[in-house]
Design a protein around this motif. Sequence first.
Motif, mmCIF file in Angstrom:
data_model
loop_
_atom_site.group_PDB
_atom_site.id
_atom_site.type_symbol
_atom_site.label_atom_id
_atom_site.label_comp_id
_atom_site.label_asym_id
_atom_site.label_seq_id
_atom_site.Cartn_x
_atom_site.Cartn_y
_atom_site.Cartn_z
ATOM 1 N N ASN A 182 0.824 -1.213 0.000
ATOM 2 C CA ASN A 182 0.000 0.000 0.000
ATOM 3 C C ASN A 182 0.857 1.261 0.000
ATOM 4 O O ASN A 182 0.353 2.344 -0.233
ATOM 5 C CB ASN A 182 -0.914 0.022 1.234
ATOM 6 C CG ASN A 182 -1.874 -1.149 1.238
ATOM 7 O OD1 ASN A 182 -2.576 -1.380 0.256
ATOM 8 N ND2 ASN A 182 -1.898 -1.906 2.329
ATOM 9 N N ASP A 191 -1.817 4.133 0.805
ATOM 10 C CA ASP A 191 -3.230 4.163 0.431
ATOM 11 C C ASP A 191 -3.772 2.733 0.370
ATOM 12 O O ASP A 191 -3.400 1.962 -0.514
ATOM 13 C CB ASP A 191 -3.381 4.859 -0.933
ATOM 14 C CG ASP A 191 -4.841 5.022 -1.325
ATOM 15 O OD1 ASP A 191 -5.730 4.576 -0.557
ATOM 16 O OD2 ASP A 191 -5.086 5.585 -2.409
ATOM 17 N N GLN A 193 -6.409 1.733 -0.601
ATOM 18 C CA GLN A 193 -7.161 1.497 -1.838
ATOM 19 C C GLN A 193 -6.297 0.784 -2.888
ATOM 20 O O GLN A 193 -6.818 0.233 -3.850
ATOM 21 C CB GLN A 193 -7.720 2.816 -2.404
ATOM 22 C CG GLN A 193 -8.836 3.416 -1.551
ATOM 23 C CD GLN A 193 -10.013 2.461 -1.352
ATOM 24 O OE1 GLN A 193 -10.495 1.838 -2.291
ATOM 25 N NE2 GLN A 193 -10.442 2.307 -0.112
ATOM 26 N N THR A 194 -4.984 0.811 -2.710
ATOM 27 C CA THR A 194 -4.104 0.068 -3.618
ATOM 28 C C THR A 194 -4.469 -1.412 -3.556
ATOM 29 O O THR A 194 -4.613 -2.083 -4.584
ATOM 30 C CB THR A 194 -2.618 0.256 -3.214
ATOM 31 O OG1 THR A 194 -2.379 1.628 -2.976
ATOM 32 C CG2 THR A 194 -1.676 -0.254 -4.293
ATOM 33 N N VAL A 196 -7.383 -2.619 -2.378
ATOM 34 C CA VAL A 196 -8.777 -2.761 -2.815
ATOM 35 C C VAL A 196 -8.841 -2.826 -4.345
ATOM 36 O O VAL A 196 -9.523 -3.676 -4.922
ATOM 37 C CB VAL A 196 -9.645 -1.607 -2.263
ATOM 38 C CG1 VAL A 196 -11.069 -1.681 -2.793
ATOM 39 C CG2 VAL A 196 -9.629 -1.628 -0.733
ATOM 40 N N ARG A 197 -8.071 -1.960 -4.992
ATOM 41 C CA ARG A 197 -8.092 -1.886 -6.465
ATOM 42 C C ARG A 197 -7.453 -3.133 -7.098
ATOM 43 O O ARG A 197 -8.054 -3.797 -7.925
ATOM 44 C CB ARG A 197 -7.326 -0.628 -6.884
ATOM 45 C CG ARG A 197 -7.634 -0.149 -8.284
ATOM 46 C CD ARG A 197 -6.836 1.112 -8.597
ATOM 47 N NE ARG A 197 -5.448 0.803 -8.921
ATOM 48 C CZ ARG A 197 -4.385 1.330 -8.310
ATOM 49 N NH1 ARG A 197 -4.536 2.203 -7.328
ATOM 50 N NH2 ARG A 197 -3.156 0.992 -8.688
ATOM 51 N N ALA A 227 -11.810 -6.888 0.642
ATOM 52 C CA ALA A 227 -11.362 -6.746 -0.751
ATOM 53 C C ALA A 227 -10.747 -8.043 -1.277
ATOM 54 O O ALA A 227 -10.599 -8.215 -2.487
ATOM 55 C CB ALA A 227 -10.353 -5.610 -0.853
#
Length: 257
Positions: A182, A191, A193-194, A196-197, A227
């Motif tokens: 991340n 982040d 979201q790294t 999650v993505r 995720a």
Amino acid sequence: MSSILEKILTEKQNEVQALKRENISAVKRRPLSLINAIKQKAPVGIIAEIKRQSPSKGMLQEHVDPVKQAKQYEQAGAAAISVLTDYPFFKGRFEDLSAVREAVQIPILCKDFIIDEVQIKKAKSVGADVILLIVAALEQGQLKRLYDFASGEGMDVLVEVHDETELERALSIGANIIGINNRNLSTFVVDLQTTVRLAQHPKLADIVLISESGIVSGEDVRIVQKAGANGILVGETLMKSEDIAKTMNELSLKELV
Ligand SMILES: O=P(O)(O)OC[C@@H](O)[C@@H](O)c1c[nH]c2ccccc12
């Protein structure tokens, strides 16, 4: 490539030359499986890290006793232990890893910047079960060669990625444990979201997925676990914790529904 990573890799070339002059003893010990250890700790296995210092955060715990810390991690239910063995940037040593090996029964990840087979031999000789390969630090041919070498030694390999291109490169060498970092190694920005993505990638179904860095709370763990992460790699939060058992309990999602 980030300048800090470039600096570290330049330093590693010198270390590799020194290791090549060393007489590294071969070990008969059969490495433990990180995959099994993570799977046994569903919904989420924790790889608890011993890290005195880092380029992004400076000093965390200069005088940590690695053995005491590792025992606390194991007792609190860690799936595995990660030991930083880089000295110039993280103040870790191979001796930390060999001392921890004597003290715990769970798999140990040698956390270093590996660019040559000799570092894998060294890691194995001090008792590591798992090595880290950072995709951003290696050419594809080198990545594949080091992955195959470690696998041939019976060791699991955590292949670290930070974006889609690196993830494709990890998949193409047949990696079965992928770590999504991340933290951006050039900007140090973290982040979640790294994870999650990247976890949405359709080819990750049979792969053990580890979310690395910047995990602070049970809520963070819930985000990456939902995720698709099977495990988390946690350093700073545990190094700074005043109650490791309590922090580990929160991060293992035992208290959340
Ligand atoms: O301390 P944190 O934010 O919990 O991060 C742990 C681990 O992910 C981080 O130390 C790390 C991830 N990849 C690395 C590669 C080299 C050195 C260190 C790392």
